[in-house]
Design a protein around this motif. Structure first.
Motif, PDB file in Angstrom:
ATOM      1  N   LYS A 254     -27.894 -12.597  37.529  1.00  0.00           N
ATOM      2  CA  LYS A 254     -27.808 -13.532  36.403  1.00  0.00           C
ATOM      3  C   LYS A 254     -29.005 -14.483  36.414  1.00  0.00           C
ATOM      4  O   LYS A 254     -29.610 -14.758  35.367  1.00  0.00           O
ATOM      5  N   ASP A 255     -29.377 -14.942  37.592  1.00  0.00           N
ATOM      6  CA  ASP A 255     -30.538 -15.834  37.705  1.00  0.00           C
ATOM      7  C   ASP A 255     -31.822 -15.108  37.319  1.00  0.00           C
ATOM      8  O   ASP A 255     -32.714 -15.683  36.685  1.00  0.00           O
ATOM      9  N   VAL A 256     -31.920 -13.851  37.731  1.00  0.00           N
ATOM     10  CA  VAL A 256     -33.118 -13.055  37.419  1.00  0.00           C
ATOM     11  C   VAL A 256     -33.266 -12.909  35.906  1.00  0.00           C
ATOM     12  O   VAL A 256     -34.354 -13.122  35.349  1.00  0.00           O
ATOM     13  N   LEU A 257     -32.187 -12.559  35.234  1.00  0.00           N
ATOM     14  CA  LEU A 257     -32.269 -12.364  33.788  1.00  0.00           C
ATOM     15  C   LEU A 257     -32.525 -13.681  33.060  1.00  0.00           C
ATOM     16  O   LEU A 257     -33.224 -13.700  32.045  1.00  0.00           O
ATOM     17  N   GLU A 258     -31.989 -14.762  33.587  1.00  0.00           N
ATOM     18  CA  GLU A 258     -32.290 -16.067  32.993  1.00  0.00           C
ATOM     19  C   GLU A 258     -33.777 -16.380  33.141  1.00  0.00           C
ATOM     20  O   GLU A 258     -34.418 -16.904  32.224  1.00  0.00           O
TER      21      GLU A 258
END
Length: 329
Positions: A254-258
């Motif tokens: 989720k952090d990567v995609l954000e």
């Protein structure tokens, strides 16, 4: 000495510039590779489109396909001028198109020509020149075929050998079958390294994850992850902690995609379609509840004209527990 202790393999139609930015957000240390680009495309095509990359991708290597030493030297120089950190010669791709063009795996049968190509490329550039090959093709004996190629390119100045530990059967198997049917022979690559203690040797082929890559490092200098890195990209969150003793750039997918959002917005503003980027996210939440809904939402909505980052945010919201695909996975 060139450090390729861990790399993500060049993969046709997969490791484009958007994919590489995505991968870089999961590991600072992995070496990234372009898709194979032919010398003809580079010399005569749209170089800005073909060779463009984001500054965040470093270290990033350009993989070339070709068999004419002069053309390869010219293409390598262009790659160096654009800013690539390495140029790699493909001597392993088994597709029919590659064979018809006299480059890729069929060059395993012409080690002297490959050596001339490497010599020309080394004379043209200051960045490292490397070779990615198979252990042999068709009826070749891998013991003699791999040694002949390796010794020839090393004498010509190759900085590193990357070996896909399978034969390529150019007669009888499709490119897809060549990725699975020829048996893996990791021991053959280990033996090559044992005979070449001063030459960096990287192993590739069938490696399922970072833990398995780490096991290979007891015998060779580096490991290259291919389909596993693309189909289950969350595995890359373990690269920096497990192989380099460093924290991953981000804790969860989720952090990567954000973190991808500003890049995506910039690309959309330049006319890139959302699907061209989000198609690389299909495996982002593999095995996590809601992953299928995530994929379906991107597939149905990401291709629509004018689709924006809200489509990706809505898709992420369908993942029930994105933390499950964290570096603790």
């Amino acid at each position: 000495m060139l450090d390729i202790s861990f790399a993500i393999a060049p993969m046709m139609d997969w490791t484009d510039r958007h994919c590489r930015v995505f991968h870089r957000l999961m590991t600072r240390r992995a070496r990234l590779y372009t898709e194979m680009l032919t010398t003809g495309a580079i010399l005569h095509g749209d170089r800005r489109r073909l060779l463009g990359f984001d500054a965040s991708e470093h270290p990033v290597a350009l993989q070339l396909g070709g068999s004419d030493p002069r053309d390869l030297a010219a293409a390598a120089k262009i790659g160096e001028d654009v800013g690539y950190d390495e140029v790699n010669l493909n001597v392993g791709c088994p597709s029919d198109r590659v064979k018809d063009g006299r480059f890729g795996a069929c060059l395993m049968a012409e080690p002297a020509l490959v050596a001339r190509c490497i010599d020309a490329m080394k004379r043209a550039v200051q960045i490292p020149v490397t070779v990615k090959c198979r252990i042999g093709i068709d009826d070749q004996d891998p013991e003699t075929a791999l040694d002949a190629l390796a010794r020839g390119v090393i004498a010509a100045g190759a900085d590193t050998l990357i070996v896909h530990a399978r034969k390529a059967w150019l007669n009888g198997l499709s490119p897809k079958e060549n990725r699975d049917i020829p048996p893996l022979d990791y021991d053959r690559v280990y033996r090559l390294k044992a005979t070449l203690p001063g030459v960096p040797v990287v192993i590739n082929g069938g490696i399922a994850g970072v833990a398995e890559a780490k096991q290979h490092l007891a015998y060779v200098d580096g490991a290259m992850l291919g389909r596993a890195a693309y189909q289950e990209p969350w595995r890359l969150l373990r690269v920096d902690p497990d192989l380099f003793g460093e924290a991953a750039p981000h804790a969860t997918m989720k952090d990567v995609l954000e973190a991808m959002m500003p890049y995506i917005e910039s690309e959309l503003a330049q006319g890139t379609r959302l699907h061209s980027i989000t198609r690389h996210f299909v495996g982002a939440f593999h095995g996590v509840p809601g992953a299928r809904a995530f994929r379906r939402h991107l597939a149905e909505n990401g291709v629509r004209p004018g689709a924006g980052v809200d489509v990706l945010r809505d898709a992420i919201a369908r993942v029930e527990d994105p933390v499950a695909a964290s570096i603790a996975a």
